[in-house]
Write an enzyme that holds these catalytic residues in place. Sequence first.
Site, PDB file in Angstrom:
ATOM      1  N   LEU A 233      -1.850   1.228  -6.349  1.00 30.34           N
ATOM      2  CA  LEU A 233      -0.580   0.534  -6.137  1.00 30.34           C
ATOM      3  C   LEU A 233      -0.764  -0.711  -5.272  1.00 30.34           C
ATOM      4  O   LEU A 233      -1.267  -0.631  -4.151  1.00 30.34           O
ATOM      5  CB  LEU A 233       0.429   1.479  -5.481  1.00 30.34           C
ATOM      6  CG  LEU A 233       1.815   0.891  -5.188  1.00 30.34           C
ATOM      7  CD1 LEU A 233       2.505   0.463  -6.481  1.00 30.34           C
ATOM      8  CD2 LEU A 233       2.668   1.890  -4.434  1.00 30.34           C
ATOM      9  N   ASP A 234      -0.342  -1.860  -5.822  1.00 27.96           N
ATOM     10  CA  ASP A 234      -0.353  -3.144  -5.111  1.00 27.96           C
ATOM     11  C   ASP A 234      -1.743  -3.530  -4.622  1.00 27.96           C
ATOM     12  O   ASP A 234      -1.887  -4.253  -3.626  1.00 27.96           O
ATOM     13  CB  ASP A 234       0.625  -3.115  -3.924  1.00 27.96           C
ATOM     14  CG  ASP A 234       2.064  -2.911  -4.359  1.00 27.96           C
ATOM     15  OD1 ASP A 234       2.386  -3.265  -5.511  1.00 27.96           O
ATOM     16  OD2 ASP A 234       2.862  -2.399  -3.552  1.00 27.96           O
ATOM     17  N   GLU A 235      -2.792  -3.069  -5.311  1.00 29.22           N
ATOM     18  CA  GLU A 235      -4.160  -3.370  -4.897  1.00 29.22           C
ATOM     19  C   GLU A 235      -4.914  -4.188  -5.941  1.00 29.22           C
ATOM     20  O   GLU A 235      -6.108  -4.429  -5.777  1.00 29.22           O
ATOM     21  CB  GLU A 235      -4.928  -2.060  -4.617  1.00 29.22           C
ATOM     22  CG  GLU A 235      -4.431  -1.263  -3.423  1.00 29.22           C
ATOM     23  CD  GLU A 235      -4.874  -1.863  -2.098  1.00 29.22           C
ATOM     24  OE1 GLU A 235      -5.704  -2.791  -2.109  1.00 29.22           O
ATOM     25  OE2 GLU A 235      -4.384  -1.399  -1.060  1.00 29.22           O
TER      26      GLU A 235
END
EC number: 3.5.1.10
Length: 290
Positions: A233-235
Amino acid sequence: MPEPHFVLTLSCPNRPGIVAAVATLIFEQGGNILEAQQYDDQATGQFFMRVVFNPAAAPPGGPLTPEALRAALGPLAERFRMHWTLRDAGVPRRVLILASRPDHCLRDLLYRHSSGELPMQVTAVVSNHPRDIYPNLPLGDIPFHHLPVTRETKMEQEAALWELIRSTDTELVVLARYMQVLSEGLSAKLRGRCINIHHSFLPGFKGAKPYHQAHDRGVKLIGATAHYVTGDLDEGPIIEQDVERITHADTAEDLVRKGRDIERRVLARAVAWHLQDRLLLNGRKTVVFA
């Protein structure tokens, strides 16, 4: 009719002779190089290149076509261990947009599409909310699909979404403030062709209400981040970021309002660069030939 031109992108282990070999092949195939960009990542030993060219003359084998170019590129790619793409730049990319609320990024993309700023074919707009929450949405003849999702129905909803992506030959998926987390399986299927806009200057302030987190910390700059989606997530690899200065007098609502402007322009730039084949993956990062 505009003159056809092609975009070649490639990455491979760096070694002498790559540029010369690519330029020679294009010349021998009757091509004329209009633009060339390259980058040698000395930390990883990887080489990246983007070349735009058009037909200068018909080669001995006939007209310059994507099929003939791909056949000629095969042995060269094998020789240099290249990962490469070749595209006719005159054929617009097929793009599916996923959205929730708020809808400012969705509306901005549709406006830029209708004005010709983003030359793409929008295959569909998909939302987990019904159509009637988007008053006066300028869809034209673009199909709208309502695919609601709950924790219990997430896998079925994603299966329907994947079938829509597959059946429409969608090449790029854009999460225009789509407030649902894609599963690891779907993220893997969309590797390198799914762009998300995160309403924060990643890697800081992840998760929900990042502007409120930023306000609580008294930050002096807020920003937004466009990145490729991965299972983390969001990486995902970051494509583009932008910031705006704020003051102590700004409320959390002011940050949200100003942040929407940043989100629109950051997402639009990221989508435009993808459509123009200006983005190459480099592990957890991107090479951006802007």
